[in-house]
Design an enzyme around this catalytic site. Structure first.
Site, PDB file in Angstrom:
ATOM      1  N   ARG A  45      -4.009  -4.336  21.632  1.00 23.45           N
ATOM      2  CA  ARG A  45      -3.299  -5.446  21.355  1.00 23.45           C
ATOM      3  C   ARG A  45      -2.285  -5.901  22.500  1.00 23.45           C
ATOM      4  O   ARG A  45      -1.936  -7.124  22.672  1.00 23.45           O
ATOM      5  CB  ARG A  45      -2.679  -5.409  19.941  1.00 23.45           C
ATOM      6  CG  ARG A  45      -3.671  -5.544  18.971  1.00 23.45           C
ATOM      7  CD  ARG A  45      -3.363  -5.332  17.294  1.00 23.45           C
ATOM      8  NE  ARG A  45      -4.346  -5.428  16.546  1.00 23.45           N
ATOM      9  CZ  ARG A  45      -4.072  -4.968  15.245  1.00 23.45           C
ATOM     10  NH1 ARG A  45      -3.043  -5.037  14.692  1.00 23.45           N
ATOM     11  NH2 ARG A  45      -5.245  -5.326  14.426  1.00 23.45           N
ATOM     12  N   LEU A  48       0.822  -0.948  -0.032  1.00 21.68           N
ATOM     13  CA  LEU A  48      -0.053  -0.001  -0.042  1.00 21.68           C
ATOM     14  C   LEU A  48       0.935   1.301   0.185  1.00 21.68           C
ATOM     15  O   LEU A  48       0.544   2.112  -0.752  1.00 21.68           O
ATOM     16  CB  LEU A  48      -0.972   0.053   1.161  1.00 21.68           C
ATOM     17  CG  LEU A  48      -2.394  -0.781   1.028  1.00 21.68           C
ATOM     18  CD1 LEU A  48      -2.859  -0.663   2.392  1.00 21.68           C
ATOM     19  CD2 LEU A  48      -2.981  -0.427  -0.030  1.00 21.68           C
ATOM     20  N   ALA A  49       1.988   1.350   0.746  1.00 21.77           N
ATOM     21  CA  ALA A  49       2.681   2.507   0.979  1.00 21.77           C
ATOM     22  C   ALA A  49       3.323   3.016  -0.313  1.00 21.77           C
ATOM     23  O   ALA A  49       3.333   4.071  -0.919  1.00 21.77           O
ATOM     24  CB  ALA A  49       3.630   2.460   2.269  1.00 21.77           C
ATOM     25  N   GLY A  50       4.271   1.934  -0.727  1.00 20.80           N
ATOM     26  CA  GLY A  50       4.838   2.136  -2.076  1.00 20.80           C
ATOM     27  C   GLY A  50       3.966   2.466  -3.496  1.00 20.80           C
ATOM     28  O   GLY A  50       4.244   3.296  -4.164  1.00 20.80           O
TER      29      GLY A  50
END
Lengths: 603, 250
Positions: free
Chosen positions: A297, A13-15
């Protein structure tokens, strides 16, 4: 002079978001990925993406999202980037909606939102339980459009091995290995953006894809990029134990009503359905009446560990607790969780709609990563015109996504990772453009620098390719994973951490005696792995020594010897700089000017 | 009775141009093994059943939970993801692993599936948005429409449907079931529909929908139960309508 090109390394996603931002501005992008980008690890994200769109009449707002995120991260994240991200989040979700992501809908046709950990609001947009896959596909499609238009050139099946830096230290290119011909090739570019994901493989089995070795980020670190907060590793409370990997069971299972419990009596071997309610211990609900099963978490993982290890109450004496969805209407499960329940059934043979799932915590995400900078405005947002955003300490080198450290502090909230990946990409695009405009970077990389790098790596792989020592690199990696999993996860102890570092040094020594297993010159995965393992061993020391040095407990980093958060001494970013002997650690102050740290409670 | 060992027969090929050969392996049985964990064991001890040293078996794998599509191969002759191929469900005989046959072999069990990605370009499998900045919410969609589209958007380009399709082979131009089904996905989206015509024209041409022989094997092979044949029916209607419009000059 040729128009400047930018290299993006990694097609998750980031790339891909970075690539889209650059391509839209007309900048040519070389996109490197070890796998076809559509198969990147982002597909493993399940539950959703956060954004305070406030469609449930709960008065949710980006400001509350920001506060939840700071608190969830135990105040270790610099606050302006977090604030920028949370305020941009609704726009990010709308953008994906426009790209055609098949988000679940309300009866009125609006986007539906569900609950996730560490918040009391319905803030998580989702597409069944395969949200990461759906978001990745949307960006993959947009990038394919730019590829068809000739602006993006993909190098799929290529592995980043090192930076090319000029005499002033500026990053002016990279060298990558063609995983078929096994030939390294140097590329001169005006800037490099690392988007290479997390280091799960360092722990052997994790919820990550097995391509997530962390090797590329480690290589950048060894080439001079600083690494931030390496010791902060998220352990996800609910995963399906397995031999080859620990498969994630999304937090959304609890967001949709899933309850965690164990039989009250140790060794109770009755089938779960025949254990009456009064003989079950819903320990999260009991201890945290406000957030119940949706505590963050780090909290949930510690409690499950405590129940199984310290109290010996794991199901059937095993390291396992029940995650129970059998009371949730079948129709809801099918519409909202189908993907993950299908996977559970495929791997265990049990139907989670009728039998409670057996789960246990597993390594999931690295809050730490390459250190990156930002430039804030006076009102606490990011100055989006600044070339400093997402920039590492190496001029011309940027980092986005899980491989950088910036957005999650000491613990990440569920469904904030997809958001941080996309937001970082949206920020990095303009930052790189500003960098191209401001510097001499747009000049062509000297051929001599490229030749030197290519020669160095050709010689390196030629040498590795002849190794015939007795050690098997995959078995060395097993030993690495075992020691990291035992000592550098939920509970940390200084003596054990010292032993771990000694073991890492031993493994590094034995790495020199490792054979390559395959001396062929075509599609030689063991050769690439031998190089990766070297990088993994060095990054493991950053994680271990960061943990050893930090004498407090904060977020995912928990030391029983130092059970409290210590803001006086440790409200600081750990910054590791590579030296051949050992990582050199320094501690920087954290910008907490927008939300003063408070005690973190969820009960 | 639990078995003690697992026998594997693996078709190996060193490069795209070399000849293939079979190698056999024998591994100690362990609980909950899948084909991927067997291949991982082999690379830790790369020795054949006869005790000959060999190279680790080459294969593609990434997510190991059947969402990335990487590890698709023929397991006992059937195309599927090797991560969800649990050893205990594969019978007592030797487990046979082969690369997919409809794509060129790179090495051993890895094939080159780039024709599938190229086909996605050809059918323009994307929503042509104005730009990636914040332009407000997207179009509304009913939950029913979402459910239908979601089924198609889970296609992980794994190649199972292509492998079993009798019409998809090196003697035909047929682009195969997977990319055609994506046309169905994008043509049903309120924005994607604006460019429905150019996608339909692509699948009305050579190698498009008319080359589908309606064998219906694709829908059987899809690990995600994507209703591929329903998509072809729907697209058949859409292309016929477009053909009539073109015939009458509209």
């Amino acid at each position: 002079m040729a128009a400047p090109r930018v290299a993006v390394v990694g097609g998750g996603l980031a790339g891909l978001m970075t690539t889209i931002k650059l391509a839209e501005a007309g900048v040519a992008v070389d996109l490197f990925s070890i796998v076809p980008v559509k198969r990147s690890n982002s597909v493993c994200a399940q539950g959703g993406i956060n954004g305070a769109v406030n469609v449930k009449g709960e008065n949710d707002s980006p400001e509350i999202h920001f506060a939840d995120t700071c608190r969830g991260g135990d105040f270790l994240a610099h606050q302006p980037p977090v604030k920028g991200m949370c305020y941009a989040a609704p726009g990010v979700i709308h953008l994906f909606d426009r790209m055609g992501v098949t988000f679940n809908r309300t009866p009125e046709g609006l986007l539906d939102f569900r609950r996730f950990g560490g918040t009391l609001h319905h803030r998580t947009a989702f597409a069944g339980a395969t949200t990461g896959q759906q978001l990745l596909y949307a960006l993959d499609e947009q990038v394919r459009r730019h590829e068809a238009a000739g602006v993006v050139k993909k190098y799929e099946g290529w592995e980043f091995v090192g930076l090319v830096r000029d005499d002033n230290g500026r990053c002016v290119g990279l060298t990558a290995l063609d995983l078929r011909s096994m030939k390294p090739c140097a590329f001169g570019v005006a800037a490099v953006v690392m988007a290479t994901g997390g280091p799960g493989l360092m722990f052997g089995r994790s919820t990550n894809s097995i391509i997530n070795s962390g090797s590329a980020a480690a290589a950048a670190y060894m080439d001079g990029a600083d690494y931030g907060n390496g010791e902060f590793i998220q352990i996800h409370p609910t995963a399906i134990p397995g031999m080859d990997k620990l498969r994630l069971m999304s937090e959304s299972a609890r967001g949709e009503g899933g309850r965690v419990w164990v039989p009250k009596r140790a060794g109770d071997d009755r089938a779960p359905a025949s254990i009456p309610d009064g003989e079950r211990w819903y320990f999260l609900e009991e201890k945290y009446p406000k957030y119940k099963n949706l505590v963050p978490r780090d909290v949930a993982s510690r409690e499950i560990h405590h129940v199984c290890v310290d109290l010996g109450l794991g199901v059937g004496g095993d390291m396992a607790v029940y995650l129970d969805l059998t009371h949730v209407p079948r129709e809801t499960l099918k519409r909202k969780l189908e993907g993950i329940l299908e996977i559970y059934e495929k791997f265990t043979g049990d139907d989670p709609t009728t039998t409670p799932m057996k789960i246990y915590p597993a390594v999931h995400y690295s809050m730490g990563g390459l250190w990156v900078d930002y430039e804030r405005t006076s009102d606490g947002f990011l100055n989006l015109a600044s070339s400093r955003n997402q920039a590492t300490n190496v001029p011309g080198l940027y980092a986005v996504g899980e491989c950088e450290y910036q957005y999650h502090g000491a613990n990440r909230l569920g469904a904030n990772s997809l958001l941080s990946c996309v937001y970082a990409g949206q920020v990095a695009g303009p930052a790189v453009l500003a960098c191209l405009g401001a510097s001499k970077a747009a000049g062509e990389t000297a051929a001599s620098l490229l030749e030197a790098s290519e020669r160095k790596w050709t010689e390196r792989f030629a040498e590795l390719g002849k190794r015939d020592g007795p050690e098997n690199p995959y078995r060395l990696a097993d030993e690495l994973g075992k020691v990291m999993l035992e000592n550098v996860t939920i509970v940390r102890d200084n003596n054990k951490l010292r032993e771990t570092d000694a073991k890492l040094l031993e493994l590094t020594e034995r790495w020199h005696k490792a054979g390559v297993l395959d001396q062929g010159t075509w599609a030689n995965a063991p050769l690439s792995f031998l190089n990766q393992l070297w990088n993994m061993l060095h990054l493991a020391r950053v994680v271990t020594l960061g943990a050893l040095t930090r004498d407090e407990s904060r977020g995912a980093h928990y030391k029983p010897e130092f059970p409290k958060r210590d803001d006086v001494n440790w409200l600081k970013t750990t910054v590791a700089t590579f030296t051949p002997e050992r990582p050199r650690l320094r501690y920087d102050s954290v910008d907490v000017s927008l939300y003063a740290p408070v005690e973190r409670r969820y009960d | 009775m639990a078995r003690k060992t697992i026998a594997l027969r693996i078709k190996r090929q060193d490069s795209p141009t070399s000849r293939s050969r079979w190698e056999e392996f024998s591994l100690p049985w362990q609980a909950n093994m899948n084909v991927v964990s067997c291949l991982m064991e082999i690379r830790k001890h790369p020795v054949t059943r006869d005790g000959h040293a060999t190279t680790p078996v080459h294969w593609e794998a990434s997510c190991l939970e059947e969402v990335c599509g990487s590890c698709t191969m023929l397991v006992n002759g059937k195309p599927r993801q090797s991560c969800t191929a649990l050893i205990d469900s594969l019978g007592d005989g030797p487990v046979t692993l082969e690369p997919l046959t409809k794509f060129p072999v790179v090495r051993d069990l890895q094939v080159d599936r780039s024709p599938m990605f190229d086909a996605l370009k050809r059918v323009k499998a994307w929503i042509p948005i104005d730009g990636s900045y914040d332009l407000g919410p997207g179009p509304r969609l009913s939950p029913a429409e979402q459910e239908v589209s979601y089924a198609f958007s889970r296609c992980m380009t794994c190649g199972c449907c292509m492998e079993v399709c009798p019409q998809y082979n090196d003697k035909s131009d047929f682009m195969g079931p997977a990319p055609i089904a994506q046309v169905r996905l994008f043509n049903s989206h309120p924005t994607g529909r604006m460019n429905a015509r150019e996608r339909l024209e692509e699948i009305m041409g050579k190698g498009g929908l008319v080359d589908c022989g309606n064998a219906q094997l694709c829908v059987e092979a899809c690990p995600k139960d994507i209703p591929l044949t329903e998509a072809f029916g729907e697209l058949g209607r859409q292309t016929t309508l477009l053909w009539l419009q073109q015939l009458f000059g509209r």
